[in-house]
Scaffold this active site. Structure first.
Site, mmCIF file in Angstrom:
data_model
loop_
_atom_site.group_PDB
_atom_site.id
_atom_site.type_symbol
_atom_site.label_atom_id
_atom_site.label_comp_id
_atom_site.label_asym_id
_atom_site.label_seq_id
_atom_site.Cartn_x
_atom_site.Cartn_y
_atom_site.Cartn_z
ATOM 1 N N ASP A 58 0.860 -1.189 0.000
ATOM 2 C CA ASP A 58 0.000 0.000 0.000
ATOM 3 C C ASP A 58 0.897 1.240 0.000
ATOM 4 O O ASP A 58 2.012 1.214 0.520
ATOM 5 C CB ASP A 58 -0.893 0.024 1.256
ATOM 6 C CG ASP A 58 -2.116 0.909 1.102
ATOM 7 O OD1 ASP A 58 -3.240 0.371 1.023
ATOM 8 O OD2 ASP A 58 -1.950 2.151 1.044
ATOM 9 N N VAL A 72 1.146 1.938 -6.676
ATOM 10 C CA VAL A 72 0.874 1.121 -7.869
ATOM 11 C C VAL A 72 0.978 1.918 -9.169
ATOM 12 O O VAL A 72 1.052 1.333 -10.249
ATOM 13 C CB VAL A 72 -0.502 0.400 -7.791
ATOM 14 C CG1 VAL A 72 -0.549 -0.599 -6.650
ATOM 15 C CG2 VAL A 72 -1.651 1.399 -7.727
ATOM 16 N N TYR A 103 -13.523 9.103 -12.357
ATOM 17 C CA TYR A 103 -13.554 7.843 -11.601
ATOM 18 C C TYR A 103 -14.284 6.767 -12.411
ATOM 19 O O TYR A 103 -13.802 5.639 -12.551
ATOM 20 C CB TYR A 103 -14.234 8.066 -10.256
ATOM 21 C CG TYR A 103 -14.236 6.842 -9.363
ATOM 22 C CD1 TYR A 103 -13.121 6.539 -8.577
ATOM 23 C CD2 TYR A 103 -15.327 5.981 -9.318
ATOM 24 C CE1 TYR A 103 -13.114 5.415 -7.756
ATOM 25 C CE2 TYR A 103 -15.329 4.856 -8.509
ATOM 26 C CZ TYR A 103 -14.220 4.574 -7.724
ATOM 27 O OH TYR A 103 -14.217 3.452 -6.925
ATOM 28 N N LYS A 121 -12.654 3.240 -13.906
ATOM 29 C CA LYS A 121 -13.128 1.906 -13.528
ATOM 30 C C LYS A 121 -13.673 1.128 -14.735
ATOM 31 O O LYS A 121 -13.522 -0.091 -14.799
ATOM 32 C CB LYS A 121 -14.182 2.017 -12.419
ATOM 33 C CG LYS A 121 -13.589 2.460 -11.080
ATOM 34 C CD LYS A 121 -12.587 1.422 -10.559
ATOM 35 C CE LYS A 121 -12.083 1.765 -9.172
ATOM 36 N NZ LYS A 121 -11.248 0.701 -8.581
HETATM 37 N N1 NAD Z 1 -15.857 1.990 -0.905
HETATM 38 C C1 NAD Z 1 -16.673 1.957 -1.948
HETATM 39 O O1 NAD Z 1 -17.855 2.338 -1.843
HETATM 40 C C2 NAD Z 1 -16.173 1.415 -3.266
HETATM 41 C C3 NAD Z 1 -17.127 1.086 -4.241
HETATM 42 C C4 NAD Z 1 -16.699 0.543 -5.447
HETATM 43 C C5 NAD Z 1 -15.346 0.332 -5.663
HETATM 44 N N2 NAD Z 1 -14.432 0.672 -4.713
HETATM 45 C C6 NAD Z 1 -13.012 0.362 -4.993
HETATM 46 O O2 NAD Z 1 -12.565 -0.565 -4.030
HETATM 47 C C7 NAD Z 1 -11.145 -0.513 -3.944
HETATM 48 C C8 NAD Z 1 -10.750 -0.495 -2.475
HETATM 49 O O3 NAD Z 1 -11.130 0.762 -1.922
HETATM 50 P P1 NAD Z 1 -11.761 0.899 -0.452
HETATM 51 O O4 NAD Z 1 -13.175 1.247 -0.610
HETATM 52 O O5 NAD Z 1 -11.368 -0.253 0.380
HETATM 53 O O6 NAD Z 1 -11.046 2.266 -0.008
HETATM 54 P P2 NAD Z 1 -9.899 2.580 1.035
HETATM 55 O O7 NAD Z 1 -9.560 3.990 0.791
HETATM 56 O O8 NAD Z 1 -10.328 2.150 2.388
HETATM 57 O O9 NAD Z 1 -8.694 1.632 0.581
HETATM 58 C C9 NAD Z 1 -7.948 1.874 -0.582
HETATM 59 C C10 NAD Z 1 -6.481 1.643 -0.257
HETATM 60 O O10 NAD Z 1 -5.720 1.859 -1.455
HETATM 61 C C11 NAD Z 1 -4.549 2.547 -1.083
HETATM 62 N N3 NAD Z 1 -3.993 3.263 -2.213
HETATM 63 C C12 NAD Z 1 -4.424 4.434 -2.749
HETATM 64 N N4 NAD Z 1 -3.615 4.807 -3.743
HETATM 65 C C13 NAD Z 1 -2.655 3.864 -3.840
HETATM 66 C C14 NAD Z 1 -1.518 3.728 -4.669
HETATM 67 N N5 NAD Z 1 -1.226 4.641 -5.597
HETATM 68 N N6 NAD Z 1 -0.739 2.636 -4.512
HETATM 69 C C15 NAD Z 1 -1.028 1.723 -3.555
HETATM 70 N N7 NAD Z 1 -2.072 1.822 -2.717
HETATM 71 C C16 NAD Z 1 -2.874 2.887 -2.867
HETATM 72 C C17 NAD Z 1 -4.974 3.468 0.028
HETATM 73 O O11 NAD Z 1 -3.858 3.907 0.813
HETATM 74 C C18 NAD Z 1 -5.934 2.597 0.805
HETATM 75 O O12 NAD Z 1 -5.279 1.865 1.831
HETATM 76 C C19 NAD Z 1 -10.726 0.717 -4.732
HETATM 77 O O13 NAD Z 1 -10.262 0.316 -6.007
HETATM 78 C C20 NAD Z 1 -12.022 1.485 -4.896
HETATM 79 O O14 NAD Z 1 -12.006 2.290 -6.046
HETATM 80 C C21 NAD Z 1 -14.815 1.223 -3.521
#
Ligand code: NAD
Length: 266
Positions: A44, A67, A174, A178
């Site tokens: 992360d 990443v 966004y 996606k």
């Molecule tokens: N939470 C929602 O409602 C939701 C809905 C649909 C999709 N998503 C997707 O789910 C995935 C997980 O997100 P989440 O909801 O657990 O959010 P979150 O913010 O809790 O976790 C995301 C993690 O990714 C890390 N991150 C961000 N940029 C990064 C980088 N450049 N390199 C490495 N790590 C990085 C952050 O530090 C964080 O720990 C994401 O791809 C997000 O787009 C989330």
């Protein structure tokens, strides 16, 4: 799934989880460790956060990783191969939202105005979201395929988003990132199944994570619809990701599983 089955699903497996400091990635790392993985490498950009998660895990190791940095992604995968000799499962959960755009949407809703974001979206906001979400996914897929192709086996799970289907007003960068993640993963999936590697996507709807916590209340309440399930928990999404990573989903290739609690179908 009962406790006995859980113990064996990932026994002996070497697993890499990106975005593992928080939310879904952290839940996935905990669950895969609890289900017998021999090594869980948690990566992360939040190095401290991922250290904390790694300490909870029996076989966890934390790696700071952006990443969006292709060379850094390659280096992490090469390290895993050097240390463990293989990479069986990759779950790519790293991703970013755009709190500034969310605020513009929320302000418009509160003031009863039309949402106007696109003309205010600067290049930096566009590049940040696409670099992390889309370029990052390419970097992770490429490095994982390089590691898995010579072995002729492996499972890769990517976290996409329901926003690629029901594109939110005022959130074009966004949604586009996606949609790109889904198409990229599907194209790679069709290519690499010939080498025994399965790639699949889970596309969550609203899920209670760090990302959701950055959503202004007026937007969050818009998702509170008594006719559908509430916000998913990260563990509920982790269950689906682990199913896709497990042998139980052996005939799923290039699937994009929409997991949104009944908000809409795709
Ligand atoms: N939470 C929602 O409602 C939701 C809905 C649909 C999709 N998503 C997707 O789910 C995935 C997980 O997100 P989440 O909801 O657990 O959010 P979150 O913010 O809790 O976790 C995301 C993690 O990714 C890390 N991150 C961000 N940029 C990064 C980088 N450049 N390199 C490495 N790590 C990085 C952050 O530090 C964080 O720990 C994401 O791809 C997000 O787009 C989330």
């Amino acid at each position: 799934m009962d406790g006995n089955e859980q113990g064996v699903r990932f026994e002996g497996r070497v697993v890499l989880v990106t975005g593992a400091a928080s939310g879904m990635g952290a839940a996935i790392a905990r669950q895969v460790a609890a289900e017998g993985a021999r090594a869980v490498v948690v990566a992360d950009v939040n190095g401290d956060g991922v250290e904390t998660v790694a300490k909870e895990l029996t076989a966890g190791r934390a790696v700071p990783l952006d990443v969006a940095d292709a060379a850094a992604v390659d280096a992490v995968v090469e390290d895993v191969l050097r240390e463990h000799g293989r990479l069986d499962v990759v779950v790519h959960a790293a991703g970013v939202d755009d709190p500034q755009a969310k605020q513009l949407i929320a302000d418009a809703l509160v003031e009863g105005r039309p949402i106007e974001v696109t003309d205010r979206l600067d290049d930096a906001a566009w590049r940040r979201v696409t670099r992390v979400n889309l370029d990052g996914t390419f970097h992770v897929l490429r490095a994982a395929v390089r590691a898995m192709r010579p072995v002729g086996a492996g499972a890769i799970v990517v976290i996409g988003s329901s926003s690629a289907f029901d594109t939110p007003v005022g959130y074009p960068h966004y949604a586009a990132s996606k949609a790109g993640v889904h198409a990229l993963s599907q194209a790679v999936a069709k290519e690499v199944i010939a080498s025994g590697i399965r790639v699949n996507v889970v596309a969550p709807g609203p899920t209670e994570t760090g990302m959701a916590a950055r959503t202004p209340e007026v937007l969050r309440s818009g998702f509170a619809d008594p006719r559908v399930r509430p916000y998913a928990t990260p563990e509920e999404i982790a269950d689906i990701a682990l199913f896709l990573a497990s042998e139980a989903s052996v005939n799923l290739v290039g699937a994009v599983l929409l997991a949104n609690g009944g908000r809409f179908t795709a």
